[in-house]
Design a protein around this motif. Sequence first.
Motif, short mmCIF file in Angstrom:
data_model
loop_
_atom_site.label_atom_id
_atom_site.label_comp_id
_atom_site.label_asym_id
_atom_site.label_seq_id
_atom_site.Cartn_x
_atom_site.Cartn_y
_atom_site.Cartn_z
N LEU A 713 0.83 -1.20 0.00
CA LEU A 713 0.00 0.00 0.00
C LEU A 713 0.87 1.25 0.00
CD1 LEU A 713 -2.47 -1.07 2.81
CD2 LEU A 713 -2.87 -1.26 0.36
N VAL A 714 0.33 2.36 -0.52
CA VAL A 714 1.05 3.63 -0.46
C VAL A 714 0.59 4.47 0.73
CG1 VAL A 714 1.62 3.75 -2.89
CG2 VAL A 714 -0.55 4.71 -2.09
N ILE A 715 -0.50 4.06 1.38
CA ILE A 715 -0.97 4.73 2.59
C ILE A 715 -1.03 3.68 3.69
CG2 ILE A 715 -2.86 6.00 3.69
CD1 ILE A 715 -3.67 6.99 0.92
N SER A 716 -0.35 3.96 4.77
CA SER A 716 -0.29 2.98 5.86
C SER A 716 -1.67 2.75 6.45
CB SER A 716 0.67 3.49 6.95
OG SER A 716 0.72 2.56 8.02
N PRO A 717 -2.11 1.49 6.55
CA PRO A 717 -3.44 1.22 7.12
C PRO A 717 -3.39 1.16 8.64
CG PRO A 717 -2.43 -0.83 6.43
CD PRO A 717 -1.45 0.27 6.07
N TYR A 718 -4.54 1.02 9.23
CA TYR A 718 -4.64 0.87 10.69
C TYR A 718 -3.83 -0.33 11.14
CZ TYR A 718 -6.77 -0.23 15.21
OH TYR A 718 -6.97 -0.53 16.53
N PRO A 719 -2.88 -0.15 12.08
CA PRO A 719 -2.00 -1.27 12.50
C PRO A 719 -2.63 -2.11 13.60
CG PRO A 719 -1.23 0.79 13.46
CD PRO A 719 -2.46 1.13 12.67
N SER A 720 -3.46 -3.04 13.20
CA SER A 720 -4.21 -3.84 14.16
C SER A 720 -3.30 -4.73 15.02
CB SER A 720 -5.24 -4.72 13.43
OG SER A 720 -4.60 -5.55 12.50
N GLN A 721 -2.04 -4.90 14.61
CA GLN A 721 -1.14 -5.76 15.39
C GLN A 721 -0.84 -5.19 16.77
OE1 GLN A 721 -0.32 -4.05 12.66
NE2 GLN A 721 1.81 -3.32 12.67
N TYR A 722 -1.14 -3.91 16.98
CA TYR A 722 -0.88 -3.29 18.28
C TYR A 722 -2.09 -3.33 19.20
CZ TYR A 722 3.26 -1.52 15.87
OH TYR A 722 4.43 -1.42 15.17
N GLU A 723 -3.15 -4.01 18.79
CA GLU A 723 -4.32 -4.15 19.65
C GLU A 723 -4.06 -5.22 20.71
OE1 GLU A 723 -7.98 -3.08 16.56
OE2 GLU A 723 -7.62 -5.15 17.19
N GLN A 724 -4.41 -4.94 21.95
CA GLN A 724 -4.30 -5.96 22.99
C GLN A 724 -5.09 -5.55 24.23
OE1 GLN A 724 -0.45 -6.38 24.99
NE2 GLN A 724 0.31 -4.63 23.82
N THR A 725 -5.53 -6.56 24.95
CA THR A 725 -6.18 -6.34 26.25
C THR A 725 -5.12 -6.49 27.33
OG1 THR A 725 -8.30 -7.15 25.44
CG2 THR A 725 -7.97 -7.12 27.82
N VAL A 726 -5.05 -5.50 28.22
CA VAL A 726 -4.00 -5.45 29.23
C VAL A 726 -4.63 -5.26 30.61
CG1 VAL A 726 -1.94 -4.18 30.02
CG2 VAL A 726 -2.39 -4.43 27.58
N VAL A 727 -4.06 -5.93 31.58
CA VAL A 727 -4.43 -5.69 32.98
C VAL A 727 -3.28 -4.93 33.62
CG1 VAL A 727 -5.02 -6.71 35.20
CG2 VAL A 727 -5.83 -7.78 33.10
N THR A 728 -3.55 -3.70 34.07
CA THR A 728 -2.49 -2.88 34.66
C THR A 728 -2.10 -3.42 36.03
OG1 THR A 728 -3.96 -1.34 35.82
CG2 THR A 728 -3.52 -0.90 33.49
N LYS A 729 -1.04 -2.86 36.59
CA LYS A 729 -0.54 -3.33 37.89
C LYS A 729 -1.54 -3.08 39.01
CE LYS A 729 4.36 -3.00 36.73
NZ LYS A 729 5.68 -2.39 37.04
N SER A 730 -2.47 -2.15 38.76
CA SER A 730 -3.50 -1.89 39.77
C SER A 730 -4.70 -2.81 39.60
CB SER A 730 -3.96 -0.44 39.68
OG SER A 730 -4.66 -0.22 38.45
N GLY A 731 -4.64 -3.71 38.60
CA GLY A 731 -5.74 -4.64 38.36
C GLY A 731 -6.80 -4.14 37.42
N LEU A 732 -6.59 -3.01 36.78
CA LEU A 732 -7.57 -2.44 35.85
C LEU A 732 -7.40 -3.07 34.47
CD1 LEU A 732 -9.73 -0.20 35.38
CD2 LEU A 732 -7.83 1.30 34.69
N GLU A 733 -8.48 -3.60 33.92
CA GLU A 733 -8.43 -4.20 32.58
C GLU A 733 -8.79 -3.14 31.55
OE1 GLU A 733 -11.21 -7.26 30.23
OE2 GLU A 733 -9.98 -8.28 31.75
N ILE A 734 -7.90 -2.95 30.59
CA ILE A 734 -8.13 -1.95 29.54
C ILE A 734 -7.82 -2.58 28.18
CG2 ILE A 734 -7.69 0.08 30.96
CD1 ILE A 734 -4.83 0.12 29.92
N PHE A 735 -8.47 -2.02 27.16
CA PHE A 735 -8.18 -2.42 25.78
C PHE A 735 -7.33 -1.33 25.16
CE2 PHE A 735 -9.63 -2.71 21.20
CZ PHE A 735 -8.88 -3.84 20.91
N VAL A 736 -6.13 -1.70 24.74
CA VAL A 736 -5.19 -0.75 24.16
C VAL A 736 -5.13 -0.97 22.65
CG1 VAL A 736 -2.79 0.03 24.09
CG2 VAL A 736 -3.84 -0.63 26.27
N ARG A 737 -5.27 0.11 21.90
CA ARG A 737 -5.17 0.01 20.44
C ARG A 737 -4.73 1.35 19.86
NH1 ARG A 737 -9.18 3.03 18.40
NH2 ARG A 737 -11.29 3.00 19.29
#
Length: 900
Positions: A713-737
């Motif tokens: 592609l000549v235009i970079s698409p959405y980089p879905s490889q950086y999507e992940q569900t993370v539980v922080t050290k405080s126990g909070l579950e977040i979806f990072v993308r």
Amino acid sequence: MPIHNLDKMFKPASVAVVGASEKSGSIGRALMRNLRAGGFPGEIYPVNLRHREINGIKAYPKVSAIGQAVDLAIIATPITTVASIIRDCGQAGVDCAVIISAGGREIGSKGLEIEARIREEAGASRVRIIGPNCLGVACTEARLNASFAGQMPIAGKLAFVSQSGAMCTAILDLSFKEHIGFSYFVSVGSMLDVDFGDMVNYLGNDPNVSSILLYIESLSDFRNFMSAARAVSLVKPIVALKAGRSPAGARAAASHTGAMVGEDAIYTAAFERCGIMRVQTIEELFDCAEIMAKQPRPTDAGLAIITNAGGPGVMATDALAAYNMEPVPLGDATITRLDALLPPYWSRANPIDIIGDADLERYRGVIEVCLAAKEVSGVLVIMVPQALTHPTAVAEALCETLKGNSKPVYTVWMGGESVEPGRRLFNRMGIPTYDVPERAIRAFMTMYRYARNLKLLQEIPQKLPNEPEYQQNVAQNIIHQAIAHGRRCLTEIESKQLLLAYGIPCTRTEAAKSVDDAARLARDIGFPTVMKIHSPDITHKSDAGGVLLNLSDEAAVRDGFDRIMHNCRAHNPRADLWGVTLQPMIPRPDYELIMGSKMDGQFGPVILFGLGGILTEVLEDKAIALPPLNRLLAHRLIENTGVYALLKGYRNQPAANMVLLEEILVRLAQLVIDFPEIQELDINPLVPLQGDILALDARVVVASSTIPSPLHLVISPYPSQYEQTVVTKSGLEIFVRPIKPEDAPLLSELFDSLSPTSIYYRFFRPLRYLSHDMLARFTQIDYDRDMALVALQRVGDAEKMLGVARIISDPDITKAEFSVLVGDAWQGKGVGATLLEQLVEIGRERGLEFLWGVVLPENTNMLALGRKLGFTIKRVPQSSDFELRINLQQPSQGDREGVT
């Protein structure tokens, strides 16, 4: 290579002229003359094997013999000698070279071999090159004329970059007549190294450049060019004249889409996508140069036309009508003010006919009224020589009136010698002037369309009702099995299965190998039915007599099977006939659509949409776009076709399901993003049907690809490889993308939840709200250059943004500035740490040298986070602020780093 090295190309402290000469008519002599005549303040070193002195300056046999630092070498020797000269430059520590020499690729294979050796030597010594086969470069700020053009450009803020040396000299010559100034004048030649993308990137970051003009014959690194242009066009106008427009290509294409997408149309779509204003002629290019150098851009299409003769006003109005525009209606307040200035028989409308006896006071008064009118965003002033009015005197009066004006003004002084002094006066005072109204109107509309396109680029797209899901493994198996069996064309059934895997609705289609199978399937599908040939060797089924419609009973199906098999054997005796396919007969719609994709050798996959059916290639009602797409881009693609009027609903025809149509385009774009193996894809017809949309037929052409997704592609698409569900050290579950353009409302909500202190820590100033432009800038990013990650939490059926962190790369993409913003309610819960840790890893993955950011001394939480993640913390010189920096080429040092 870093573009900052280009500073030494355009602002060198010293220059070596290789091939310097005193010989009359030689390029070496012209280069020496131009450097000195331009007032270059640095050292000039002539290099010539046969001379010890040139023009009274000591000459050297080679660059390495100079014995002093040299920033730039200008090479004007036979091209066969250039590779060894570049090697010598590298050994002498020269950073940049302009190669004037011709005889490279333009002479064929031998020239290509010479260029390959030059490139190899330049790469080994890291010497940046402009050329070969170029006119040279000029930078007025540095008083550098490293070219063999006749004169130094007038100083100004325009930058001109051309692949053609002849275009450079032509534009330069015209610029003296029209008194247009340039900051840079660059002939890139064969672009062995520095190309248009590099130049746009460099010029976009120079505050002495207000606008960029490009004369393009071809591009080299297409993705680099698109990335640079998309970034720069948001802050500076870019105008391009693309020469060498070709006829529609792919004549032997296996799909309608492949036959309908031509090279020139792709350039137009690419330029629109990255905000470049495209012009078609040299005259338009020069007119754009004049306007951008002299006038502000119009904020709207409200043009007032002032004329002392009726005919030219009509001509200007007709010219506007060609753009589907009219002169702006004058408000009551404006008409009242004009009544006090003009004779009672004036037109009382726009165009404003101020009558043939208008003197300079009448001109001045009317112009002042129009410039003050709220409805007016630009003024066109027309003068036709009359016995009672002196054109030069009026021009002098207007120049004084227009000083410091914030709205664009264009003048048309019609005639010959009697109006020429007035034109010259306008040129000296920086007011665009033309000889006919049509040219002035075109100039105004070009700038208006640019301003409008810029607004469109910053529009915020809506989300789709549901996040699309894709069966990538299913699609991959279909494509790879066909390639493994040596087939380029998927069958209709395979093509539809591929579309269904990406959620694109298709009619039910079943395969029958025998007449009995066909009769059984027809009964199951229901009558009437459609029968088509099922063969990997027959792509255009109708041409082979391989399509039968409205088969109303079993007898018709049995007879149809025999007829289709007979027709197709006669059409292609060698075709492998697998039987037939059957599908329900859909009631004939009032219109049909086409949707598809073609793989272009330069721009990658190109999406097409338009009027479909059997007249697709005759009527050619189509529009094209480059992936990736979102709802907004998909809607604009649809809007650019004539069939859009029908899709909105026409007379007794209901509107099509536009949201679904946009979604299908987004899904199609994702399919060709994920699979570079798809060479052509054709959905024709695609029919709107009672709120639904169905693909009735599809064909796909595939081939193995050596380029993995998304590098095709000549235009970079959405980089879905950086999507992940993370539980922080405080126990909070977040979806990072990664952030998406559609996230603007979520980002606005996050900002509204912030305390004034949090806002001040992030933006270093009080801020009441995020403007539309800021939201667009923060959410519409180029994933190749920058990255922004968001932390999300699901709240019922909605998402809530808890925080965002970003890295913004410098133009070299060797280092990046970071920032972190977390909602007050979520601070101290590990959200910021999670986001910044991931950005550090992304930076390492991309090969960045370091990340840095400035933090206020009061922001103790950010300082603590930086220390925890291994950032060094130092005070900014002559400031109380701190700079946080982390070296990405070394492993993290953790808590060992402290404040210094």
